[in-house]
Write an enzyme that holds these catalytic residues in place. Structure first.
Site, PDB file in Angstrom:
ATOM      1  N   LYS A  77      47.345  30.686  37.369  1.00  0.00           N
ATOM      2  CA  LYS A  77      47.206  32.095  36.595  1.00  0.00           C
ATOM      3  C   LYS A  77      48.357  32.417  36.679  1.00  0.00           C
ATOM      4  CE  LYS A  77      44.456  36.299  36.702  1.00  0.00           C
ATOM      5  NZ  LYS A  77      43.394  36.790  37.010  1.00  0.00           N
ATOM      6  N   SER A 152      39.711  38.763  33.845  1.00  0.00           N
ATOM      7  CA  SER A 152      40.790  38.471  33.642  1.00  0.00           C
ATOM      8  C   SER A 152      42.025  36.695  34.157  1.00  0.00           C
ATOM      9  CB  SER A 152      42.568  39.347  34.640  1.00  0.00           C
ATOM     10  OG  SER A 152      42.794  39.332  36.382  1.00  0.00           O
ATOM     11  N   SER A 176      37.585  38.697  38.868  1.00  0.00           N
ATOM     12  CA  SER A 176      38.259  37.524  37.468  1.00  0.00           C
ATOM     13  C   SER A 176      38.538  36.155  38.167  1.00  0.00           C
ATOM     14  CB  SER A 176      39.433  38.704  37.779  1.00  0.00           C
ATOM     15  OG  SER A 176      39.904  39.954  36.873  1.00  0.00           O
TER      16      SER A 176
HETATM   17  N1  GLN Z   1      38.029  43.506  35.711  1.00  0.00           N
HETATM   18  C1  GLN Z   1      38.345  44.613  36.756  1.00  0.00           C
HETATM   19  C2  GLN Z   1      39.376  44.828  36.494  1.00  0.00           C
HETATM   20  O1  GLN Z   1      39.990  44.518  34.905  1.00  0.00           O
HETATM   21  C3  GLN Z   1      38.652  42.844  38.081  1.00  0.00           C
HETATM   22  C4  GLN Z   1      39.783  42.735  37.059  1.00  0.00           C
HETATM   23  C5  GLN Z   1      40.569  41.208  38.133  1.00  0.00           C
HETATM   24  O2  GLN Z   1      39.701  40.903  38.965  1.00  0.00           O
HETATM   25  N2  GLN Z   1      42.122  40.754  38.361  1.00  0.00           N
HETATM   26  O3  GLN Z   1      39.980  45.590  37.204  1.00  0.00           O
END
Ligand code: GLN
Length: 487
Positions: A77, A152, A176
């Site tokens: 990532k 994400s 994420s």
């Molecule tokens: N969707 C969650 C957020 O927007 C988690 C994101 C993540 O785990 N990086 O914060």
């Protein structure tokens, strides 16, 4: 070639049945074919990957020892620092940022002789649940290109599902890794907080962030975890040597857990879509057949997880993102009229809308007068949630629940409604607040042929058992063997 798991590929390369160069070339062939549609990568590094592959092949032929992931093409990532290529975090503000060092996990992958093929797309600074917040490109779901891959770590999950790499690393602050794994029909593990070094991971919510594998199978998860887990003196929150080097996850994987006690939380998960509920009940039946005892429990504070998370995560983000000011890091505005404008315009020009929203929310929550009302209260709620998990794990080996209330939604469906988007994480956030490990494994399909994930949560540092519990299910089912129509 793409049908092989990472472990199968590694074994074949080691046995001389194929070579890493062959596998890497095949991956880049697929990238040329499918990447224009899927959009999983922000950048790829073909030349470097082929050089690394050739080096591994040479050492194997010479009979030299090689690492656990020798020759396997993997993706990372784009919030993990690499000295090669840019590390963008999918943000315009870091578009041209070249890190002076590798993240510890990247060094560990390289030391294990993995071949890194590229940096995967994500929501900007990992803020989002659909990868639509990427400031650089759109990733689609390989199961249905009109839908999001989740987020994400959507690029990483789509790359694994689409056969554009054999395994990937994602990061999970509130879901994420698990949610995109669920949306893309692959396996995603968020390890215990402190199990894997965060050194070189661009910080979002430092007390919540954790790096973990996204793979096709549980054996691959165990393999990648073996490589990346462990104490790192450069990360003071990574756990000490003895605990970190607890075991070989792969070696233990096939051992079923005797007298397995599973807890479910029906009241909390009642709001999930019918297809998700159905897949969950089917999964429960599978475990029952395997002799597990299933008990319904109540976790009274979980209802507040999403609210507490969005105060804590945004508060930490507002502080972590202060460094992108056009001076220390990142994009700098052209011809500012004074130094205040250097900061304000640089940030205004290059941060996306969601990132700005969160910086404002977090700054507000931390400001004098509101700190006690919001931030401190959220920390107290976090403690209560942690307590709910601790008491559950006194009696049960694990908790199972859905990963997300829905399967992959349509691109654009939730972009105008941040609250709806935030609710995609309702079932995953608890694990981050409590610091415990959680995994998503494929457990079925909905009526639109979209994958559904099963989430299994275990006590802190219980990865070994967690993977064995998940493997019991994988062995009984073949959901993980299906491939998306696009490939
Ligand atoms: N969707 C969650 C957020 O927007 C988690 C994101 C993540 O785990 N990086 O914060």
């Amino acid at each position: 070639m793409e049908q092989l798991s990472a472990k199968e590929l590694r074994d074949r390369i080691a046995a001389g049945q194929t070579s890493s160069v062959e596998a890497t070339m095949a991956v880049f062939e697929r990238i040329r074919q499918f990447e224009p549609t899927i959009g999983a990568y922000i950048s790829t590094c073909e030349e470097k990957a082929l050089e690394a592959a050739a080096d591994v092949d040479k050492r194997i032929v010479a009979g030299e020892p090689v690492g656990q992931l020798a020759g396997v093409p993997v993706a990372v990532k784009d919030n993990m620092c690499t000295t090669f290529g840019a590390t963008t975090c999918a943000s315009r503000i870091l578009e041209n940022f070249h890190a002076p060092y590798n993240a510890t996990v990247v060094d560990k992958l390289l030391a294990a002789d993995a071949v890194i093929v590229g940096k995967a797309n994500m929501d900007e600074f990992a803020m989002g649940s659909s990868t639509e917040n990427s400031g650089l490109k759109q990733t689609v779901n390989p199961w249905d290109t009109s839908r999001v891959p989740g987020g994400s770590s959507g690029g990483a999950a789509a790359a694994v599902a689409g056969g554009l790499c054999f395994a990937a690393l994602g990061s999970d602050t509130g879901g994420s890794i698990r949610q995109p794994a669920s949306f893309c029909g692959v396996v995603g593990l968020k390890p215990t907080y402190g199990r894997v070094s965060r050194f070189g991971l661009v910080a979002y919510g430092s007390s919540l962030d954790q790096i973990g594998p996204i793979t096709q199978t549980l054996a691959d998860t165990a393999l990648v975890l073996n490589v990346i887990a462990g104490h790192d003196p450069a990360d003071s929150t990574s756990v000490n040597e003895a605990m970190a080097a607890a075991c070989d996850y792969l070696e233990e994987l096939e051992e079923p857990v005797e007298k397995l006690k599973i807890a479910i939380v029906p009241e909390y998960t009642a709001g999930a879509d019918e297809s998700v509920q159905r897949a969950l009940s089917d999964a429960i039946e599978v475990y029952k057949k395997l002799g597990a005892e299933i008990t319904e429990i109540d976790m009274p504070h979980l209802d507040y997880a999403t609210a507490a998370y969005y105060v804590i995560a945004t508060a930490e983000a507002s502080s972590n993102l202060a460094r992108y000011d056009g001076v220390h890091y990142g994009h700098r505005t052209q011809s500012p009229k004074d130094y205040v404008e250097v900061y304000s315009k640089s940030r205004a020009e290059a941060f996306g809308q969601e990132v700005k929203r969160r910086i404002m929310l977090g700054t507000y929550a931390l400001s004098s007068g509101y700190y006690d009302a919001y931030y401190l209260k959220a920390l107290k709620v976090r403690n209560l949630i942690r307590g709910d998990f601790t008491s559950a794990f006194e009696k049960y080996d694990c908790i199972i629940m859905p990963v997300a209330p829905t399967t992959a939604f349509k691109i654009g469906e939730k972009t105008d409604d941040p609250l709806q988007m935030y609710l995609s994480d309702i079932y995953t956030i608890g694990a981050n607040l409590a610091g415990i490990p959680g995994i998503s494994i494929p457990c079925g399909f909905d009526e639109d042929n979209l994958p559904v994930g099963l989430q299994i949560l275990a006590p802190a540092f219980g990865e070994e058992k967690l993977l064995r519990i998940a493997r019991m299910f994988e062995k009984e089912t073949d959901w993980h063997k299906r491939t998306p129509p696009i490939v």
